[in-house]
Every structure is written in C-alpha cells, then in structure tokens.
Design a protein around this motif. Structure first.
Motif, short mmCIF file in Angstrom:
data_model
loop_
_atom_site.label_atom_id
_atom_site.label_comp_id
_atom_site.label_asym_id
_atom_site.label_seq_id
_atom_site.Cartn_x
_atom_site.Cartn_y
_atom_site.Cartn_z
N LEU A 12 0.86 -1.19 0.00
CA LEU A 12 0.00 0.00 0.00
C LEU A 12 0.89 1.24 0.00
O LEU A 12 0.70 2.17 0.78
CB LEU A 12 -0.92 -0.02 1.22
CG LEU A 12 -1.81 -1.26 1.35
CD1 LEU A 12 -2.55 -1.24 2.68
CD2 LEU A 12 -2.79 -1.36 0.20
N ALA A 13 1.86 1.23 -0.90
CA ALA A 13 2.91 2.25 -0.88
C ALA A 13 2.39 3.67 -1.14
O ALA A 13 2.95 4.64 -0.65
CB ALA A 13 3.98 1.91 -1.90
N VAL A 14 1.32 3.81 -1.93
CA VAL A 14 0.82 5.14 -2.24
C VAL A 14 -0.67 5.23 -1.92
O VAL A 14 -1.51 5.33 -2.80
CB VAL A 14 1.05 5.48 -3.73
CG1 VAL A 14 0.78 6.97 -3.97
CG2 VAL A 14 2.46 5.13 -4.17
N PRO A 15 -1.02 5.16 -0.64
CA PRO A 15 -2.43 5.28 -0.28
C PRO A 15 -2.91 6.71 -0.44
O PRO A 15 -2.12 7.64 -0.45
CB PRO A 15 -2.44 4.86 1.19
CG PRO A 15 -1.10 5.27 1.68
CD PRO A 15 -0.16 5.03 0.52
N VAL A 16 -4.22 6.86 -0.59
CA VAL A 16 -4.79 8.20 -0.66
C VAL A 16 -4.56 8.91 0.68
O VAL A 16 -4.19 10.06 0.74
CB VAL A 16 -6.30 8.14 -0.98
CG1 VAL A 16 -6.91 9.54 -0.93
CG2 VAL A 16 -6.50 7.52 -2.37
N ARG A 17 -4.78 8.18 1.75
CA ARG A 17 -4.46 8.65 3.09
C ARG A 17 -3.64 7.56 3.78
O ARG A 17 -3.79 6.38 3.47
CB ARG A 17 -5.74 8.94 3.88
CG ARG A 17 -6.53 10.12 3.35
CD ARG A 17 -7.55 10.59 4.40
NE ARG A 17 -8.52 9.55 4.74
CZ ARG A 17 -9.67 9.39 4.09
NH1 ARG A 17 -9.98 10.19 3.08
NH2 ARG A 17 -10.50 8.44 4.45
N PRO A 18 -2.77 7.92 4.71
CA PRO A 18 -1.95 6.90 5.38
C PRO A 18 -2.81 5.80 5.99
O PRO A 18 -3.86 6.06 6.58
CB PRO A 18 -1.22 7.71 6.47
CG PRO A 18 -1.20 9.11 5.94
CD PRO A 18 -2.49 9.29 5.19
N VAL A 19 -2.36 4.57 5.80
CA VAL A 19 -3.07 3.44 6.37
C VAL A 19 -2.71 3.34 7.85
O VAL A 19 -1.54 3.35 8.22
CB VAL A 19 -2.69 2.13 5.65
CG1 VAL A 19 -3.26 0.92 6.39
CG2 VAL A 19 -3.20 2.17 4.22
N ASP A 20 -3.74 3.27 8.68
CA ASP A 20 -3.52 3.18 10.12
C ASP A 20 -3.59 1.72 10.54
O ASP A 20 -4.50 0.99 10.15
CB ASP A 20 -4.59 4.00 10.85
CG ASP A 20 -4.32 4.03 12.35
OD1 ASP A 20 -3.18 4.35 12.73
OD2 ASP A 20 -5.24 3.73 13.13
N VAL A 21 -2.61 1.29 11.31
CA VAL A 21 -2.54 -0.09 11.81
C VAL A 21 -2.64 -0.06 13.32
O VAL A 21 -1.80 0.53 14.00
CB VAL A 21 -1.23 -0.78 11.38
CG1 VAL A 21 -1.18 -2.20 11.95
CG2 VAL A 21 -1.07 -0.79 9.88
N GLU A 22 -3.67 -0.68 13.85
CA GLU A 22 -3.84 -0.79 15.29
C GLU A 22 -3.95 -2.26 15.66
O GLU A 22 -4.57 -3.05 14.93
CB GLU A 22 -5.09 -0.04 15.77
CG GLU A 22 -4.99 1.47 15.61
CD GLU A 22 -6.17 2.20 16.23
OE1 GLU A 22 -7.06 1.48 16.79
OE2 GLU A 22 -6.23 3.42 16.14
N VAL A 23 -3.36 -2.64 16.79
CA VAL A 23 -3.40 -4.03 17.23
C VAL A 23 -3.82 -4.05 18.69
O VAL A 23 -3.26 -3.35 19.53
CB VAL A 23 -2.03 -4.74 17.09
CG1 VAL A 23 -2.16 -6.21 17.49
CG2 VAL A 23 -1.51 -4.61 15.67
N HIS A 24 -4.82 -4.86 18.98
CA HIS A 24 -5.28 -5.02 20.37
C HIS A 24 -5.48 -6.50 20.64
O HIS A 24 -6.30 -7.17 19.98
CB HIS A 24 -6.60 -4.27 20.59
CG HIS A 24 -7.13 -4.38 21.99
ND1 HIS A 24 -6.48 -3.82 23.07
CD2 HIS A 24 -8.22 -5.02 22.49
CE1 HIS A 24 -7.16 -4.09 24.17
NE2 HIS A 24 -8.21 -4.83 23.85
N ASP A 25 -4.70 -7.02 21.57
CA ASP A 25 -4.76 -8.45 21.91
C ASP A 25 -4.58 -9.34 20.68
O ASP A 25 -5.24 -10.37 20.54
CB ASP A 25 -6.07 -8.79 22.62
CG ASP A 25 -6.12 -8.24 24.03
OD1 ASP A 25 -5.04 -7.93 24.59
OD2 ASP A 25 -7.23 -8.11 24.58
N GLY A 26 -3.70 -8.91 19.79
CA GLY A 26 -3.40 -9.71 18.60
C GLY A 26 -4.34 -9.50 17.44
O GLY A 26 -4.11 -10.03 16.35
N VAL A 27 -5.40 -8.73 17.62
CA VAL A 27 -6.36 -8.46 16.54
C VAL A 27 -5.93 -7.18 15.82
O VAL A 27 -5.86 -6.12 16.43
CB VAL A 27 -7.79 -8.34 17.07
CG1 VAL A 27 -8.75 -8.02 15.92
CG2 VAL A 27 -8.21 -9.63 17.77
N VAL A 28 -5.65 -7.30 14.54
CA VAL A 28 -5.16 -6.17 13.74
C VAL A 28 -6.33 -5.47 13.06
O VAL A 28 -7.17 -6.12 12.42
CB VAL A 28 -4.17 -6.65 12.67
CG1 VAL A 28 -3.69 -5.46 11.82
CG2 VAL A 28 -2.99 -7.36 13.31
#
Length: 226
Positions: A162-178
């Motif tokens: 996803l090198a050129v997304p329209v907006r930055p891709v947000d990655v959040e992880v909680h208890d192993g769930v991405v």
C-alpha cells in the motif's frame, strides 16, 4: 527480524528426556510420571530417533490385564501386541513423526494436526535428536506484544503493498487483533493484504476497514478521484 517467520528452533525445548529401545516398561512409566511427560522419543544406539512411546502405548497393558493377550478371540491385534510388550522398542510407535529445526510453526502445527500428536521430536538431517516441540510451544508466538505485531504489519506489508495510499493506512493491534483503516487507490490488493497480515506471527484476527475505488485508476482514467 520483522517479516521473518518463526521456526521450530525459536521455540523448541533443547533438553530432552529420551529412551533407549531397550528401556523396560516400568522404567518408562516411572520416567513419564516423574517428569510429567506423556510421550518420550526412543533412540537407537547411535542417537537417532526411531520411534515414540506415549501413555497410549502403555495403556493396553492394563486394558488386557484380565485376559490372555495371545487369545486370538481378543480384538485389536495392535492392542494385544502392546499388552505383551516389555521394552520401548516393542512399545514404540515407529517410524516416529519428526520435524526439523528450520520448519515454520505453521508447517509444524499442520504436521501435528495431521498425525494427531501433541509433540514432535526435532531432528537434524541425520535423524539425530536435537530437541522437542510441543503444542504449547507453538502457542508462545501469540504472546508477542501488540506493538511488535503492528511494526511488522506497517513495515513489511503496508509500506510495500500500500505504498501510495490516498491517506496513510492506520494499523492498530489489540490483543493480537489487527485493524486496518484508511483509503487506498487500489482495492484489488486488499484481499492479499489481509491474507499476508493473517500470516504475521502472533496475529489472532484481522479487521479490514480499508476503503477505495472499485476499479484501478491507472486502468480506468475516467474514474473520478475521491
């Protein structure tokens, strides 16, 4: 290193209790009880793994205790043979199902499931015992911290696919769930991204909330920008 799959060598136990094929029944039972181990690899004179003795291999001795194991009317030929056995070489399941130290945890889990075993001897190319890996060892990977998982996803997957997304891709992880959120230019890559994220060590599940056009802008120049 991020992006490098965990292998058996990362999680296996290197100090292993093993048997020689001449080990006797009571010694085997005593060792299992004292060590609280339900299965033991059996080695030949050169230290190669030739089989595995488990609690299930010992039980026929009790199951056939009140009958003659040689009686042909008794069912289960394998059980009769185990009931008569007195050494590890006679009791063991052979050939042993083994794994090498460079096998991935996914490969090892599939091997355990296919053969319905709880642990596997780890051997080198010559069949020499190097360790043992159990189901619980494979679960250790799920103890990875959420931030470590998130870093792998950001740097090894999102940054490349996803090198050129329209907006930055947000990655959040909680208890192993991405959870992935953001707006991308090419949604055809989303299924691949989800599959790769699921393959990251320690990931329990993936919630994908990525949005974008249904067609690829470079192939559909008339597609309006969002």
């Amino acid at each position: 290193m991020p992006g490098t799959p965990y292998v058996v060598d990362d999680v296996m136990t290197r100090t292993v209790v093993a048997l020689r094929d001449a080990a006797e029944f009571k010694d085997i039972a005593r060792t299992m009880r004292q060590r609280r181990i339900s299965a033991l690899p059996v080695l030949d004179a050169d230290g190669r793994v030739v089989g595995v003795v488990s609690e299930a291999d010992l039980l026929p001795k009790e199951a056939f205790r009140d009958r003659d194991p040689a009686d042909p009317r008794t069912r289960h030929a394998t059980g009769r043979a185990k009931a008569r056995a007195v050494t590890a070489g006679e009791l063991m399941t052979s050939p042993a199902v083994t794994v090498t130290a460079d096998a991935t945890l996914a490969q090892t889990a599939r091997l355990m499931a296919r053969h319905r075993v709880k642990r596997l001897p780890v051997v080198d190319g010559d069949g020499m015992l190097k360790g043992i890996v159990s189901r619980s060892d494979l679960l250790d990977v799920f103890l990875r911290g959420d931030e470590d998982i998130a870093e792998d996803v950001r740097h090894e997957i999102a940054a490349h696919l996803l090198a050129v997304p329209v907006r930055p891709v947000d990655v959040e992880v909680h208890d192993g769930v991405v959870t992935l959120t953001g707006h991308v230019r090419d949604t055809t890559l989303v299924p691949l991204v989800v599959r790769l994220v699921r393959a990251v060590e320690g990931v329990v599940d993936v919630n994908c909330e990525l949005e974008g056009p249904l067609r690829r802008p470079d192939l559909d120049p008339d597609l309006p920008a969002r």
